[in-house]
Every structure is written in C-alpha cells, then in structure tokens.
Scaffold this motif. Structure first.
Motif, PDB file in Angstrom:
ATOM      1  N   PHE A   1       1.201  10.191   4.856  1.00  0.00           N
ATOM      2  CA  PHE A   1       1.619   8.973   4.158  1.00  0.00           C
ATOM      3  C   PHE A   1       2.097   7.908   5.151  1.00  0.00           C
ATOM      4  O   PHE A   1       1.803   6.712   4.999  1.00  0.00           O
ATOM      5  N   ALA A   2       2.846   8.326   6.182  1.00  0.00           N
ATOM      6  CA  ALA A   2       3.336   7.367   7.172  1.00  0.00           C
ATOM      7  C   ALA A   2       2.179   6.754   7.953  1.00  0.00           C
ATOM      8  O   ALA A   2       2.184   5.554   8.249  1.00  0.00           O
ATOM      9  N   LEU A   3       1.183   7.562   8.299  1.00  0.00           N
ATOM     10  CA  LEU A   3      -0.008   7.027   8.964  1.00  0.00           C
ATOM     11  C   LEU A   3      -0.753   6.072   8.038  1.00  0.00           C
ATOM     12  O   LEU A   3      -1.333   5.074   8.486  1.00  0.00           O
ATOM     13  N   GLY A   4      -0.731   6.381   6.732  1.00  0.00           N
ATOM     14  CA  GLY A   4      -1.334   5.462   5.768  1.00  0.00           C
ATOM     15  C   GLY A   4      -0.630   4.118   5.767  1.00  0.00           C
ATOM     16  O   GLY A   4      -1.269   3.062   5.690  1.00  0.00           O
TER      17      GLY A   4
ATOM     18  N   VAL B   1       0.434  -5.318   0.754  1.00  0.00           N
ATOM     19  CA  VAL B   1       1.601  -5.341  -0.130  1.00  0.00           C
ATOM     20  C   VAL B   1       1.842  -3.950  -0.734  1.00  0.00           C
ATOM     21  O   VAL B   1       2.770  -3.239  -0.354  1.00  0.00           O
ATOM     22  N   ALA B   2       0.981  -3.549  -1.659  1.00  0.00           N
ATOM     23  CA  ALA B   2       1.199  -2.277  -2.360  1.00  0.00           C
ATOM     24  C   ALA B   2       1.048  -1.085  -1.424  1.00  0.00           C
ATOM     25  O   ALA B   2       1.845  -0.134  -1.489  1.00  0.00           O
ATOM     26  N   GLY B   3       0.039  -1.103  -0.562  1.00  0.00           N
ATOM     27  CA  GLY B   3      -0.222   0.044   0.300  1.00  0.00           C
ATOM     28  C   GLY B   3       0.912   0.337   1.257  1.00  0.00           C
ATOM     29  O   GLY B   3       1.361   1.485   1.377  1.00  0.00           O
ATOM     30  N   VAL B   4       1.376  -0.696   1.973  1.00  0.00           N
ATOM     31  CA  VAL B   4       2.460  -0.497   2.935  1.00  0.00           C
ATOM     32  C   VAL B   4       3.707   0.035   2.243  1.00  0.00           C
ATOM     33  O   VAL B   4       4.330   1.023   2.688  1.00  0.00           O
TER      34      VAL B   4
END
Length: 382
Positions: free
Chosen positions: A156-159, A80-83
């Motif tokens: 960030f996108a890879l995260g 939820v928060a991470g994506v």
C-alpha cells in the motif's frame, strides 16, 4: 509569459508554498482524529471540503472536461484519492514513519520514470538531490525505531509512492500537447473526482460530524474544532494543490518532487510548535539533509544527451562552411547569403537554423527543468 530565470524562481517559490501547506495537514488533522473522527473520515472531509470550495472554479473551467477528460480523471484517481487512500491503508498495517518514508520514495521513482520510460536525460544534481533528500527523510521519521513490516502494508505504501509520481507527471502533462489545461482546472476537477471516489470508500454518513461543533485540544490549548478543519481544507488542500500543480508547470516533475520532500520537515516543525512534539537530533539532521537535497536538485543544470551535442556540433560546422561560401559569392554591397535558389537575410542563421535569440529563449525554458529535451539540430534546421 516569463523568461527561464523568472519562471524557475516562481516555480520554486510556489513549490515551497505547496510543501509548507501540505506539511500542515497532519498537524490540523491530529486533533480531529483524537476527538473521535477516523483518519479516513478526516481525509474525506479534507478532500470534499476543498472540492466544494473550488466548485466555482470548476464551473468556470468546464471546457476542460471535454478537452482532456482522461487527464482530469487520472489526476483525481491517482493524485488525490490514490495517494490518500493508499497512505492511510498503509499506516493501518505498518508504522507511520516507515509508511511515510516509502511514500516519499516518489521523487526517486519519478526520476527513474523520466529517465527510463520517457527516455529524457536527468541532471546529476537532480539525481543526487533526490538521494540526499530520501536519506534525510530516513532521519526525520527515525526509520530505525520500528521496522515491523507487513507485506500488504508495504505494498500500500508503494502504491502511495506511485500515485505521488502520478501527481507530478499528470500536473506536468496538463501543459503539454495541443490541448493544454489550466492548472486551476486540473486541481478543481481532480479534487472533485477524488471526493466522489473517497465517498464510496469511506462511507462518511457513518461518522459523528457533530464533533465539529465542539472543541479540540492542541498542545494543551482548547480551540474550536472548525479552526483546524478549516485550515486543513483551505490551506493544506486548496492552496497546497493549486500552488503545487502550477509549480510543476514552471519547474519539472523531478525537481518539484524533490522540493516536495520539504513537506516532511514542515510537518515535523509544526508538530513541535503546535502539538508539543519536540524535535530530536535525528530530526534536525534529517531536516538539514532534506533542505540540502532540495537545493542541489533545483540549482542543478540540465543534462544534455551526448548524441544531441554531437549532432549540433556537426550542424554548426556545416552551417559555418555554407555561410562562408555564400559570403564569398555574394555581390558587393549585398547583405544576403545565397544558396542556389534560396536567399537568407543576414542576421538569420545559415541552413534554416533559428536566430540566436530564439535559441537562447528555448535554452532558458529548458534550464528551468533540470532536464534537457531540446530537439537535435540537423542540416535542414530545427
């Protein structure tokens, strides 16, 4: 409880519903952003509104907090928060299309995780389907129209892609072990935890929420701002997460992940219909590739580890020999197979193996995943 074929059909249907629901989030959010809300505040509204809607379900499944607290916290932080946080941080530094493509590297990363970390065989169809779907996404977002890469933005996108892997892995893990958690509880508490984390990150008290009392513009038409807000909360979040988590239980993380790529196609079509953003030839071509990749993955047969097949063949040969000896030595008229002090009723398989019906049922369950994780059969049974 459903059979293998029925479970697979239900899982595929729910995965498609989830992808369609998730795909509408951008179309609903864009008019709110254009009206003056920041992207992060729109994300906070989406997650927090869904968490409030699911509070009664969270209370009903409150036992899950003590049963699998780590799973719920992980789902809230990653799925939820991470994506959401990683994706919006990425698009602040790199083009949206590039960020979306990198985020949807999640399914191939997921297949790599299952194959090399969990060491479970992956069907060729699932792997090929993931590759074709990602190629289609490259066309959908027209990656060649803007490649101004920023190292931190790519990170960030890879995260976001890694967090997307966490979504499917944790949704699947909730049904495993001796303390399974209802998928409704996973979604409800995941959204609640995500809302708490996003509250600390986005500072929603700084937003001008009076905008929700006015109107917004969608493709030249004026609509109440609450309409897209309600769609984003109820359909693009509540329905999307509930159906998505349940779908993973009936399919598998890799196949559900590939089907989830349809979200990009749905988002493009809805933007065309509701926002007037017309589709070009690359989007149409890419959409067809994504559909083909998703179909190839969900229609694939499970892979089988070579050592498992070899062990099973040896066990079957030994079982046949033992059964033959037992029948030759059995008294006339009896219907039992004798092995020293032990006796096995006829109709049960020799050497402690499961009856054929049980094997068929287990095989059907494995078929729904595109992955074969059936334990090897040995000379003393399964």
């Amino acid at each position: 409880m459903l059979g293998g074929s029925s479970a697979r059909t239900l899982g595929l249907t729910l995965a498609l519903v989830s992808a369609i629901a998730f795909g509408g989030s951008g179309t609903a959010a864009k008019p709110l952003i254009a009206a003056g809300l920041s992207p992060l505040h729109v994300v906070w509204l989406r997650v927090t509104g869904a968490a409030v809607v699911l509070l009664p379900l969270a209370y009903r499944h409150r036992a899950a907090v003590l049963r699998r607290p780590g799973l719920l916290i992980g789902f809230g932080l990653l799925a939820v928060a991470g994506v959401q946080a990683c994706y919006f941080a990425a698009i602040s530094r790199i083009p949206v299309g590039v960020a979306l493509l990198i985020e949807y590297l999640g399914p191939p990363l997921l297949i790599g995780y299952v194959r090399f970390v969990q060491r479970r065989p992956i069907s060729r169809g699932a792997a090929v389907g993931a590759g074709v779907a990602v190629a289609g996404l490259a066309c959908v977002v027209e990656i060649w129209n803007g490649l101004s890469f920023d190292a931190l933005g790519v990170l960030f996108a890879l995260g976001a892609a890694c967090c997307q892997v966490g979504y499917f892995v944790l949704a699947d893990a909730g049904s495993r072990g001796d303390r399974p958690v209802d998928p409704i509880a996973v979604s409800a508490y995941g959204l609640l935890i995500g809302a708490i984390v996003l509250t600390a990150l986005t500072r929603p008290w700084e937003a001008d929420w009076s905008l929700l009392g006015g109107d917004v513009v969608m493709n030249g038409r004026t609509v109440p701002a609450l309409l897209p807000a309600a769609w984003m909360v109820l359909i693009a979040t509540v329905l999307a997460y509930l159906t998505g988590v349940i779908a993973v239980r009936h399919l598998s993380p890799p196949i559900a992940g590939v089907v989830a790529n349809l979200e990009a196609v749905v988002a493009t079509v809805l933007a065309w219909v509701l926002l007037g953003e017309h589709l070009g030839l690359p989007q149409v071509t890419g959409g067809l590739l994504v559909l083909a990749g998703a179909f190839a993955a969900q229609a694939s047969k499970p892979g089988t580890a070579p050592e498992t097949a070899t062990t099973a063949a040896r066990a079957g040969t030994a079982a046949g020999a033992a059964a033959s000896v037992g029948r030759e030595n059995a008294p006339p008229g009896t219907d039992r197979v004798t092995r020293g002090p032990d006796a096995v009723p006829a109709g049960a398989t020799a050497l402690g193996e499961r009856p054929a019906g049980a094997v068929a049922e287990a095989d059907a369950t494995a078929d729904r995943a595109g992955i074969s994780d059936r334990p090897s059969r040995t000379s003393r049974g399964d």
